[in-house]
Design a protein around this motif. Structure first.
Motif, PDB file in Angstrom:
ATOM      1  N   LEU A 197     -26.408   4.936 -33.631  1.00 13.40           N
ATOM      2  CA  LEU A 197     -25.696   3.888 -34.362  1.00 13.40           C
ATOM      3  C   LEU A 197     -24.226   4.274 -34.499  1.00 13.40           C
ATOM      4  O   LEU A 197     -23.868   5.114 -35.325  1.00 13.40           O
ATOM      5  CB  LEU A 197     -26.309   3.691 -35.752  1.00 13.40           C
ATOM      6  N   ALA A 198     -23.388   3.679 -33.677  1.00 17.16           N
ATOM      7  CA  ALA A 198     -21.953   3.925 -33.789  1.00 17.16           C
ATOM      8  C   ALA A 198     -21.385   3.113 -34.943  1.00 17.16           C
ATOM      9  O   ALA A 198     -21.876   2.029 -35.254  1.00 17.16           O
ATOM     10  CB  ALA A 198     -21.256   3.546 -32.485  1.00 17.16           C
ATOM     11  N   ASP A 199     -20.342   3.660 -35.587  1.00 16.18           N
ATOM     12  CA  ASP A 199     -19.737   2.910 -36.691  1.00 16.18           C
ATOM     13  C   ASP A 199     -18.218   2.844 -36.618  1.00 16.18           C
ATOM     14  O   ASP A 199     -17.571   2.299 -37.509  1.00 16.18           O
ATOM     15  CB  ASP A 199     -20.169   3.490 -38.048  1.00 16.18           C
ATOM     16  N   LEU A 252     -20.558   8.305 -35.411  1.00 11.58           N
ATOM     17  CA  LEU A 252     -20.455   8.171 -33.963  1.00 11.58           C
ATOM     18  C   LEU A 252     -19.436   7.111 -33.562  1.00 11.58           C
ATOM     19  O   LEU A 252     -19.378   6.027 -34.142  1.00 11.58           O
ATOM     20  CB  LEU A 252     -21.808   7.772 -33.361  1.00 11.58           C
ATOM     21  N   THR A 253     -18.639   7.426 -32.556  1.00 12.04           N
ATOM     22  CA  THR A 253     -17.847   6.396 -31.892  1.00 12.04           C
ATOM     23  C   THR A 253     -18.734   5.701 -30.868  1.00 12.04           C
ATOM     24  O   THR A 253     -19.844   6.177 -30.564  1.00 12.04           O
ATOM     25  CB  THR A 253     -16.641   7.004 -31.162  1.00 12.04           C
ATOM     26  N   GLY A 254     -18.253   4.605 -30.318  1.00  7.29           N
ATOM     27  CA  GLY A 254     -19.018   3.931 -29.282  1.00  7.29           C
ATOM     28  C   GLY A 254     -19.267   4.826 -28.088  1.00  7.29           C
ATOM     29  O   GLY A 254     -20.374   4.865 -27.529  1.00  7.29           O
ATOM     30  N   ALA A 255     -18.239   5.587 -27.690  1.00 12.14           N
ATOM     31  CA  ALA A 255     -18.379   6.476 -26.539  1.00 12.14           C
ATOM     32  C   ALA A 255     -19.415   7.556 -26.807  1.00 12.14           C
ATOM     33  O   ALA A 255     -20.201   7.925 -25.925  1.00 12.14           O
ATOM     34  CB  ALA A 255     -17.026   7.105 -26.208  1.00 12.14           C
ATOM     35  N   GLU A 256     -19.431   8.077 -28.031  1.00  9.83           N
ATOM     36  CA  GLU A 256     -20.379   9.137 -28.372  1.00  9.83           C
ATOM     37  C   GLU A 256     -21.812   8.607 -28.415  1.00  9.83           C
ATOM     38  O   GLU A 256     -22.751   9.296 -27.996  1.00  9.83           O
ATOM     39  CB  GLU A 256     -19.995   9.756 -29.712  1.00  9.83           C
ATOM     40  N   ALA A 257     -21.976   7.399 -28.922  1.00  3.38           N
ATOM     41  CA  ALA A 257     -23.310   6.792 -28.930  1.00  3.38           C
ATOM     42  C   ALA A 257     -23.807   6.577 -27.511  1.00  3.38           C
ATOM     43  O   ALA A 257     -24.979   6.850 -27.188  1.00  3.38           O
ATOM     44  CB  ALA A 257     -23.272   5.469 -29.686  1.00  3.38           C
ATOM     45  N   MET A 268     -32.949   4.803 -28.731  1.00  2.00           N
ATOM     46  CA  MET A 268     -32.565   3.395 -28.765  1.00  2.00           C
ATOM     47  C   MET A 268     -31.066   3.271 -28.993  1.00  2.00           C
ATOM     48  O   MET A 268     -30.431   4.149 -29.578  1.00  2.00           O
ATOM     49  CB  MET A 268     -33.307   2.654 -29.885  1.00  2.00           C
ATOM     50  N   GLU A 269     -30.531   2.152 -28.532  1.00  2.00           N
ATOM     51  CA  GLU A 269     -29.126   1.817 -28.808  1.00  2.00           C
ATOM     52  C   GLU A 269     -28.936   0.320 -28.607  1.00  2.00           C
ATOM     53  O   GLU A 269     -29.478  -0.259 -27.661  1.00  2.00           O
ATOM     54  CB  GLU A 269     -28.165   2.580 -27.895  1.00  2.00           C
ATOM     55  N   MET A 270     -28.199  -0.301 -29.476  1.00  2.15           N
ATOM     56  CA  MET A 270     -27.818  -1.698 -29.286  1.00  2.15           C
ATOM     57  C   MET A 270     -26.513  -1.725 -28.504  1.00  2.15           C
ATOM     58  O   MET A 270     -25.528  -1.104 -28.911  1.00  2.15           O
ATOM     59  CB  MET A 270     -27.654  -2.392 -30.647  1.00  2.15           C
ATOM     60  N   ASN A 271     -26.508  -2.436 -27.389  1.00  2.00           N
ATOM     61  CA  ASN A 271     -25.327  -2.417 -26.529  1.00  2.00           C
ATOM     62  C   ASN A 271     -25.299  -3.664 -25.663  1.00  2.00           C
ATOM     63  O   ASN A 271     -26.262  -4.437 -25.622  1.00  2.00           O
ATOM     64  CB  ASN A 271     -25.330  -1.157 -25.655  1.00  2.00           C
ATOM     65  N   GLY A 272     -24.187  -3.845 -24.957  1.00  2.27           N
ATOM     66  CA  GLY A 272     -24.010  -5.010 -24.111  1.00  2.27           C
ATOM     67  C   GLY A 272     -24.321  -4.728 -22.649  1.00  2.27           C
ATOM     68  O   GLY A 272     -24.653  -3.591 -22.276  1.00  2.27           O
ATOM     69  N   PRO A 273     -24.188  -5.735 -21.799  1.00  2.33           N
ATOM     70  CA  PRO A 273     -24.538  -5.578 -20.385  1.00  2.33           C
ATOM     71  C   PRO A 273     -23.652  -4.607 -19.638  1.00  2.33           C
ATOM     72  O   PRO A 273     -24.042  -4.085 -18.588  1.00  2.33           O
ATOM     73  CB  PRO A 273     -24.402  -7.002 -19.830  1.00  2.33           C
ATOM     74  N   TRP A 274     -22.451  -4.358 -20.167  1.00  7.47           N
ATOM     75  CA  TRP A 274     -21.536  -3.432 -19.495  1.00  7.47           C
ATOM     76  C   TRP A 274     -22.076  -2.003 -19.477  1.00  7.47           C
ATOM     77  O   TRP A 274     -21.623  -1.169 -18.694  1.00  7.47           O
ATOM     78  CB  TRP A 274     -20.172  -3.456 -20.197  1.00  7.47           C
TER      79      TRP A 274
END
Length: 421
Positions: A197-199, A252-257, A268-274
């Motif tokens: 979970l990035a914040d 966590l940053t997005g990159a770290e997640a 698990m991670e919530m993320n986009g198609p990229w």
């Protein structure tokens, strides 16, 4: 999470490299010679989806031999630094993806730097706004006028590591938020985390968790609801899971997640198609499913969109709007989706057989109707995020009082938005 990730160092390098060239040109940034119109385009699409945007430009030029697109791709930080003054002075591009933050359109509307889009409708050379994903037209409409179209559209889905699920004895990914919480605890073992979970420096995840739990950030009057009993309740379970059960590292940053999931250290991670191409390259055996349903039995996810707008000072408004119509056209969006894995910006492709057969596209596209924008048209939304919401999540996941921190965040939000109860 390349859309929202800070690239300060790269941005500075690009800025220095472009200082003498990117803003030079013919007044408004466009030119016309020998009957051919040249439109300058700035975008921040530097990630793995960039080839898809390049294809749109090439296909447009092929279909419109009298219009040339001079495309400049640079980090979002660079665009945000340069574009406001460039458009004010008439030295910027004709068209720009002004930011990865859709709320950024508001600042250009305030300075009369962006052109109202008028050729909407359903014809081939018109922008069919009726086909756009939910909330997008409203997101880019100010005082009854449309000032942008979606450069792209994406929903966040749930990525899960099949190997880690199997090792934990979990046969299937979660379909409800209750199962998601249970699985996150069970999967947190042996140096592995149940979820990443990035914040900060990321596309937001925590609002999704709040929506699933029946909460939100602001109400229809742009007043904070974080401090209400519903708002606090929507944060309680997930805060406890992070603080007490350690289901995700803190801060966590997005990159770290992304790195945790790529390394097989988060289940698990919530993320986009990229994100999918990078996970494939890392050799992760992963699946992608819809965000689980919430406490009300309904699914909710974040809709991510970058605006594509036209300079108010362009000398070629007709051609610029024609380019936007092509960009958001049905055939273009289908081709873009198949190439990049992004869902189309349009809802009239939901039953397209080829798109449904593409498993990545199909999952993200299936959530279009459930998607919600983050702080849509909330005054000072960027500062609400940076000065209130990000610090709130950072503090409560480090064990500070939920009641106290939501009260503090609420005061900051209300002062930024001008809330009047």
């Amino acid at each position: 999470m390349k859309k929202a990730r800070s690239l300060a160092a790269a941005g500075l390098a690009a800025l220095l490299a472009l200082t003498g060239t990117a803003c030079s040109g013919s007044g408004d940034g466009s030119s016309q010679a020998g009957g051919q119109v040249t439109l300058k385009l700035w975008t921040g699409f530097t990630g793995g989806d960039r080839p898809g945007y390049d294809t749109i430009v090439k296909d447009f030029e092929k279909a419109h031999p009298n219009i040339k697109i001079e495309s400049t791709v640079q980090p979002w930080d660079t665009i945000q630094q340069k574009l406001p003054s460039a458009w004010l002075t008439g030295q910027g591009p004709d068209i720009a993806a002004v930011s990865s933050d859709p709320n950024a359109v508001a600042q250009y509307v305030k300075t009369n730097s962006v052109l109202p889009i008028t050729n909407t409708g359903s014809g081939y050379t018109k922008i069919n706004t009726d086909a756009f994903a939910p909330g997008i037209v409203k997101e880019f409409t100010y005082n009854g006028k449309l000032y942008g179209v979606p450069a792209n559209f994406a929903t966040l889905s749930l990525y899960y590591n099949k190997t880690l699920f199997k090792n934990a004895g979990i046969a299937n990914p979660p379909t409800t938020v209750a199962e998601m919480k249970q699985d996150a605890k069970k999967l947190t073992t042996g140096g592995k985390y149940g979820i990443a979970l990035a914040d900060n420096n990321t596309i937001q995840m925590w609002p999704i968790l709040q929506w699933l739990e029946g909460g939100d950030i602001v109400n229809s009057k742009n007043c904070s609801v974080l401090q209400t009993s519903e708002g606090q309740k929507s944060l309680t379970d997930w805060t406890n899971l992070v603080v007490k059960d350690k289901v995700s590292p803190v801060g966590l940053t997005g990159a770290e997640a992304d790195s945790l999931f790529s390394a097989g250290k988060a289940a698990m991670e919530m993320n986009g198609p990229w994100a999918a191409p990078g996970y494939k390259s890392a050799g992760v055996d992963f699946g992608i499913v819809k965000i689980p349903t919430g406490v009300d039995g309904k699914s909710a996810t974040l809709g991510s969109v970058a605006p594509l707008s036209i300079s108010a000072k362009t000398k070629h408004p007709k051609e610029a709007q024609e380019f936007l119509a092509f960009w958001t056209g049905k055939a273009t969006q289908k081709k873009f989706s198949l190439q990049t894995g992004f869902p189309p910006v349009r809802t009239d492709l939901v039953d397209d057989a080829e798109l449904k057969a593409n498993k990545t596209v199909a999952v993200f596209q299936s959530q279009t109707a459930d998607s919600r924008m983050y702080l849509p048209q909330v005054p000072s939304a960027t500062k609400v995020d940076s000065d209130a919401y990000v610090p709130l999540i950072g503090n409560i996941t480090r064990g500070k009082s939920l009641a106290s921190e939501t009260a503090t965040a609420a005061k900051t939000i209300d002062s930024l938005t001008g809330c009047q109860q």
